[in-house]
Scaffold this motif. Structure first.
Motif, PDB file in Angstrom:
ATOM      1  N   LEU A 261       0.919  -1.187  -0.046  1.00 19.43           N
ATOM      2  CA  LEU A 261       0.056   0.048  -0.119  1.00 19.43           C
ATOM      3  C   LEU A 261       0.887   1.293  -0.077  1.00 19.43           C
ATOM      4  O   LEU A 261       0.581   2.310  -0.272  1.00 19.43           O
ATOM      5  CB  LEU A 261      -1.080  -0.038   1.232  1.00 19.43           C
ATOM      6  N   GLU A 262       2.055   1.375   0.271  1.00 18.13           N
ATOM      7  CA  GLU A 262       2.906   2.269   0.099  1.00 18.13           C
ATOM      8  C   GLU A 262       3.160   2.966  -1.165  1.00 18.13           C
ATOM      9  O   GLU A 262       3.564   3.978  -1.497  1.00 18.13           O
ATOM     10  CB  GLU A 262       4.443   1.961   0.445  1.00 18.13           C
TER      11      GLU A 262
ATOM     12  N   VAL B 148      -0.218   1.970   9.581  1.00 21.58           N
ATOM     13  CA  VAL B 148      -1.738   2.014   9.680  1.00 21.58           C
ATOM     14  C   VAL B 148      -2.539   2.928   9.074  1.00 21.58           C
ATOM     15  O   VAL B 148      -3.655   2.802   8.751  1.00 21.58           O
ATOM     16  CB  VAL B 148      -2.093   1.983  11.405  1.00 21.58           C
ATOM     17  N   ALA B 149      -1.879   4.072   8.511  1.00 17.79           N
ATOM     18  CA  ALA B 149      -2.507   5.303   7.861  1.00 17.79           C
ATOM     19  C   ALA B 149      -3.279   4.597   6.548  1.00 17.79           C
ATOM     20  O   ALA B 149      -4.307   4.980   6.209  1.00 17.79           O
ATOM     21  CB  ALA B 149      -1.639   6.341   7.274  1.00 17.79           C
ATOM     22  N   ASP B 150      -2.489   4.155   5.852  1.00 20.06           N
ATOM     23  CA  ASP B 150      -2.925   3.684   4.573  1.00 20.06           C
ATOM     24  C   ASP B 150      -4.423   2.619   4.581  1.00 20.06           C
ATOM     25  O   ASP B 150      -5.199   2.894   3.789  1.00 20.06           O
ATOM     26  CB  ASP B 150      -1.969   2.991   3.767  1.00 20.06           C
TER      27      ASP B 150
ATOM     28  N   CYS C  25      -6.501   7.198  10.647  1.00 19.78           N
ATOM     29  CA  CYS C  25      -5.522   7.430   9.610  1.00 19.78           C
ATOM     30  C   CYS C  25      -4.747   9.045   9.974  1.00 19.78           C
ATOM     31  O   CYS C  25      -3.550   8.920   9.823  1.00 19.78           O
ATOM     32  CB  CYS C  25      -6.104   7.470   8.520  1.00 19.78           C
ATOM     33  N   LEU C  26      -5.467  10.002  10.311  1.00 22.94           N
ATOM     34  CA  LEU C  26      -5.071  11.228  10.328  1.00 22.94           C
ATOM     35  C   LEU C  26      -4.170  11.473  11.520  1.00 22.94           C
ATOM     36  O   LEU C  26      -3.479  12.440  11.850  1.00 22.94           O
ATOM     37  CB  LEU C  26      -6.130  12.085  10.431  1.00 22.94           C
ATOM     38  N   GLU C  27      -4.260  10.679  12.714  1.00 19.90           N
ATOM     39  CA  GLU C  27      -3.655  10.633  13.898  1.00 19.90           C
ATOM     40  C   GLU C  27      -1.892  10.436  13.589  1.00 19.90           C
ATOM     41  O   GLU C  27      -0.885  10.915  14.066  1.00 19.90           O
ATOM     42  CB  GLU C  27      -3.744   9.534  14.703  1.00 19.90           C
ATOM     43  N   VAL C  28      -1.696   9.548  12.451  1.00 20.17           N
ATOM     44  CA  VAL C  28      -0.362   9.235  11.756  1.00 20.17           C
ATOM     45  C   VAL C  28       0.058  10.066  10.812  1.00 20.17           C
ATOM     46  O   VAL C  28       1.257  10.213  10.769  1.00 20.17           O
ATOM     47  CB  VAL C  28      -0.377   7.699  11.649  1.00 20.17           C
ATOM     48  N   GLU C  29      -0.682  10.028   9.961  1.00 18.08           N
ATOM     49  CA  GLU C  29      -0.400  11.106   8.686  1.00 18.08           C
ATOM     50  C   GLU C  29      -1.632  11.975   8.327  1.00 18.08           C
ATOM     51  O   GLU C  29      -2.727  11.708   7.803  1.00 18.08           O
ATOM     52  CB  GLU C  29      -0.394  10.234   7.556  1.00 18.08           C
ATOM     53  N   PRO C  30      -1.387  13.235   9.024  1.00 16.65           N
ATOM     54  CA  PRO C  30      -2.526  14.520   8.898  1.00 16.65           C
ATOM     55  C   PRO C  30      -2.940  14.907   7.632  1.00 16.65           C
ATOM     56  O   PRO C  30      -4.042  15.208   7.464  1.00 16.65           O
ATOM     57  CB  PRO C  30      -1.842  15.337   9.652  1.00 16.65           C
TER      58      PRO C  30
ATOM     59  N   ALA D 288      -7.710  10.199   2.698  1.00 17.77           N
ATOM     60  CA  ALA D 288      -8.351  10.444   3.975  1.00 17.77           C
ATOM     61  C   ALA D 288      -8.847  11.660   3.816  1.00 17.77           C
ATOM     62  O   ALA D 288     -10.049  12.027   3.902  1.00 17.77           O
ATOM     63  CB  ALA D 288      -7.574  10.529   5.038  1.00 17.77           C
ATOM     64  N   VAL D 289      -8.093  12.487   3.146  1.00 15.93           N
ATOM     65  CA  VAL D 289      -8.762  14.009   2.707  1.00 15.93           C
ATOM     66  C   VAL D 289      -9.836  13.680   1.411  1.00 15.93           C
ATOM     67  O   VAL D 289     -10.900  14.492   1.711  1.00 15.93           O
ATOM     68  CB  VAL D 289      -7.702  14.739   2.069  1.00 15.93           C
ATOM     69  N   GLN D 290      -9.812  12.604   0.600  1.00 15.52           N
ATOM     70  CA  GLN D 290     -10.943  12.588  -0.304  1.00 15.52           C
ATOM     71  C   GLN D 290     -12.098  12.148   0.448  1.00 15.52           C
ATOM     72  O   GLN D 290     -13.190  12.480  -0.099  1.00 15.52           O
ATOM     73  CB  GLN D 290     -10.314  11.750  -1.356  1.00 15.52           C
TER      74      GLN D 290
END
Length: 333
Positions: free
Chosen positions: A236-237, A273-275, A300-305, A310-312
């Protein structure tokens, strides 16, 4: 990015039909459609829309100087109602403070009435008692809710829907499973790197491996092995592998994806975990579980704001975009 106010917008593909005949019925319906017992929030039930939806937003803070937060609450509920052609709404405010509830209800009623949308009921609920949120009857002792489980709650259990005691309880279903996470960490190895090469051939093979895994494990939400979860998290990276994963989802398979990705999120080590949480957020939106989608996005946003997916998904939830629209996108893909 953490959107505010937080909104949960379920769009069930085949919504169950509940007929509310009293304020008590409306109050009982709220946790059924949300999936949890709300607090300090406004829940809007809509009627007469081209695509029916329900939404929950946090109450504006008591110290909302200038009314900016209140205006944001009103806009977050009115804008999707107008876009979807809503004709009538019911507002249920879970609020300890009467004045805060009245101020919010009055602002919503003014805005919706001016927009040509009827506010059928605006209720305040607190501690097993309900009142009109504004106007006559908003003060006093209120009307106690009936003791025991409401028939709507009983029916939702029979139909397999789980109602959590609070949003925090719902979020806890995505909490890290320490033992399972440790097993995945061992499968990742001491110094994991991306499993995806930059060459097109390597990327294609990785994307194909992801869809193959989903074909085998998603039906019935079958748990993947530790090695499979580790490989999936690494894959997923790569953006093409992520695209392959979410393009694999359809509305009819979304509930199984929710089960599969929930398991992956609980087993994912924090750096990875974010992806997976973003994938769960998308699957939950597609399945009509708006509250769960927001909980996954929080994870998700805790790890990658600024996670792009997540924005979408946040946009889809904030604007009450119906999952039906995904059918057109997925067919075109």
């Amino acid at each position: 990015m953490t959107p505010a106010p937080r909104t949960s917008v379920p769009h069930p593909g085949r919504p169950a039909r509940y007929t509310a005949r009293s304020p008590e019925d409306l109050v009982a319906l709220v946790p059924v459609v949300l999936g949890f017992e709300p607090s300090e929030s406004v829940t809007m039930l809509t009627f007469g829309a081209t695509r029916q939806f329900h939404a929950r937003v946090d109450l504006p803070p008591v110290d909302d100087r200038g009314g900016h937060a209140l205006a944001e609450v009103v806009d977050s509920l009115l804008e999707p109602s107008l876009r979807h052609g809503v004709r009538r709404v019911v507002l249920v405010l879970h609020a300890r403070r009467r004045r805060q509830a009245r101020r919010t209800a009055e602002a919503l009623e003014r805005a919706f009435t001016a927009a040509g949308i009827e506010v059928v009921e605006a209720l305040r609920v607190d501690g097993g008692v309900w009142w009109p949120a504004a106007g006559p009857g908003a003060t006093g002792d209120g009307t106690p809710l009936p003791d025991g489980p409401h028939p709507f709650a009983v029916r939702s259990v029979v139909e397999g829907r789980v109602t959590h005691g609070s949003r925090e309880d719902l979020a806890a279903t995505l909490a890290r499973d320490e033992e399972a996470t440790g097993a995945v960490e061992r499968a990742l190895g001491p110094a994991p790197g991306s499993a995806c090469g930059s060459a097109n051939g390597a990327t294609a093979r990785t994307a194909a491996a992801v869809t193959d895994l989903l074909d085998r494990r998603v039906p019935g939400s079958a748990a993947a092995s530790d090695a499979e979860v580790a490989g999936l998290l690494l894959a997923l990276e790569d953006v093409d592998a992520r695209d392959a994963a979410w393009m694999h989802m359809r509305r009819d398979t979304a509930p199984d994806h929710v089960g599969f990705w929930t398991d992956v999120v609980r087993r994912a080590p924090e750096p990875h975990v974010a992806d997976a949480a973003a994938m769960l957020g998308f699957a939950a939106w597609l399945a009509g579980h708006g509250a769960l989608a927001w909980c996954a996005l929080d994870r998700c946003l805790e790890v990658e704001p600024d996670h792009p997916m997540a924005v979408q998904v946040s946009f889809l939830l904030e604007h009450a975009v119906p999952p039906h629209d995904w059918d057109r996108v997925s067919r075109a893909g």
